[in-house]
Design an enzyme around this catalytic site. Structure first.
Site, mmCIF file in Angstrom:
data_model
loop_
_atom_site.group_PDB
_atom_site.id
_atom_site.type_symbol
_atom_site.label_atom_id
_atom_site.label_comp_id
_atom_site.label_asym_id
_atom_site.label_seq_id
_atom_site.Cartn_x
_atom_site.Cartn_y
_atom_site.Cartn_z
ATOM 1 N N CYS A 1 0.838 -1.195 0.000
ATOM 2 C CA CYS A 1 0.000 0.000 0.000
ATOM 3 C C CYS A 1 0.883 1.258 0.000
ATOM 4 C CB CYS A 1 -0.984 -0.024 1.171
ATOM 5 S SG CYS A 1 -2.305 1.213 1.031
ATOM 6 N N HIS B 1 -3.713 -4.920 0.474
ATOM 7 C CA HIS B 1 -3.252 -5.336 1.804
ATOM 8 C C HIS B 1 -3.440 -6.840 2.002
ATOM 9 C CE1 HIS B 1 -2.297 -1.609 4.026
ATOM 10 N NE2 HIS B 1 -3.231 -1.036 3.273
ATOM 11 N N GLU C 1 -1.930 -8.607 4.114
ATOM 12 C CA GLU C 1 -1.663 -8.949 5.520
ATOM 13 C C GLU C 1 -2.859 -8.737 6.440
ATOM 14 O OE1 GLU C 1 -0.999 -4.487 5.723
ATOM 15 O OE2 GLU C 1 -1.069 -6.087 4.223
#
Length: 240
Positions: A92, A176, A178
């Site tokens: 990001c 994202h 994660e």
């Protein structure tokens, strides 16, 4: 856990789940540096030696063009690491920061890209090995990479913006991989304070279900693939 030793450059501001999320998803020994608070590792030695096998640069609530002092230091460091061929992955804000630091251009968008979005692969990069031609990932950004660094390859995108690039052993992903569902929901709700309309926030929250989040789990494969790239160690870049 693998034998990889990863330096996590946590660019998030304040108390955030960034470090926790990356530690959960990276099958490696992770040393975190809160770079937004000017916490940096030592510079590479004159002989190019450095104690970490790879770098991951997190997201942030800042804009990469804010040019804070810590960002200037971080930019110098990532340029040095790129020249040494140390594998890096930006997520990001990190994706945007690596692109800008290596000669690309980042600018504000007209609106947020928020929620679970479909992404199309453009390239058979090892970063996306095992992923389908289209996949779902969570997005939360209002800036985008408008121009890639010289020599970079756009790896993925959608109708909103560039979603991934590579430049030698340096990679960036706009999404994202994660995030867990809890983080996604917290981030969506927090956008109200940033001026995002209630309608946009409510729509994104309505979509943030366990079933929809499960569709984004495949995107986590980029971490495994990135560590596979890092396993080969520092390599000379092909960029000018």
């Amino acid at each position: 856990m693998s034998e990889h030793h990863v330096a996590l450059f946590d660019a998030s501001v304040g108390d955030t789940p960034a470090e926790r999320n990356f530690r959960r998803e990276l099958d490696a020994s992770v040393t975190a540096f809160k770079v937004s608070e000017s916490d940096f590792p030592g510079w590479p030695g004159a002989d190019g030696s450095w104690p970490y096998d790879a770098v991951v640069v997190s997201g942030s609530q800042t804009a990469v063009y804010d040019r804070e002092p810590w960002m200037e230091t971080l930019a110098e460091l990532v340029r040095d690491l790129h020249e040494l061929g140390v594998p890096m992955l930006g997520v990001c804000w990190g994706h945007q920061f690596l692109a800008q630091s290596l000669g690309g251009c980042v600018a504000a968008m007209d609106a947020y890209e928020l929620g679970y979005r479909r992404i199309e692969r453009y390239d058979d990069s090892p970063l996306f090995a095992g992923l389908p031609g289209e996949f779902v990932a969570f997005e939360t950004h209002s800036d985008e990479v408008l121009r890639l660094p010289p020599g970079a390859v756009e790896l993925a995108g959608n109708e909103t913006s560039c979603q991934a690039f590579s430049l030698g052993p340096t990679f960036g992903v706009q999404f994202h991989p994660e995030y867990d569902l809890e983080t996604a929901r917290e981030v969506i709700e927090g956008k109200r304070e940033e001026g995002v309309s209630d309608a946009t926030v409510d729509a994104a929250l309505a979509e943030a279900t366990p079933e929809r989040h499960a569709e984004s789990e495949a995107a986590k494969r980029v971490f495994e693939n990135f560590l596979a790239v890092a396993e080969h160690g520092p390599t000379a870049t092909t960029a000018d």
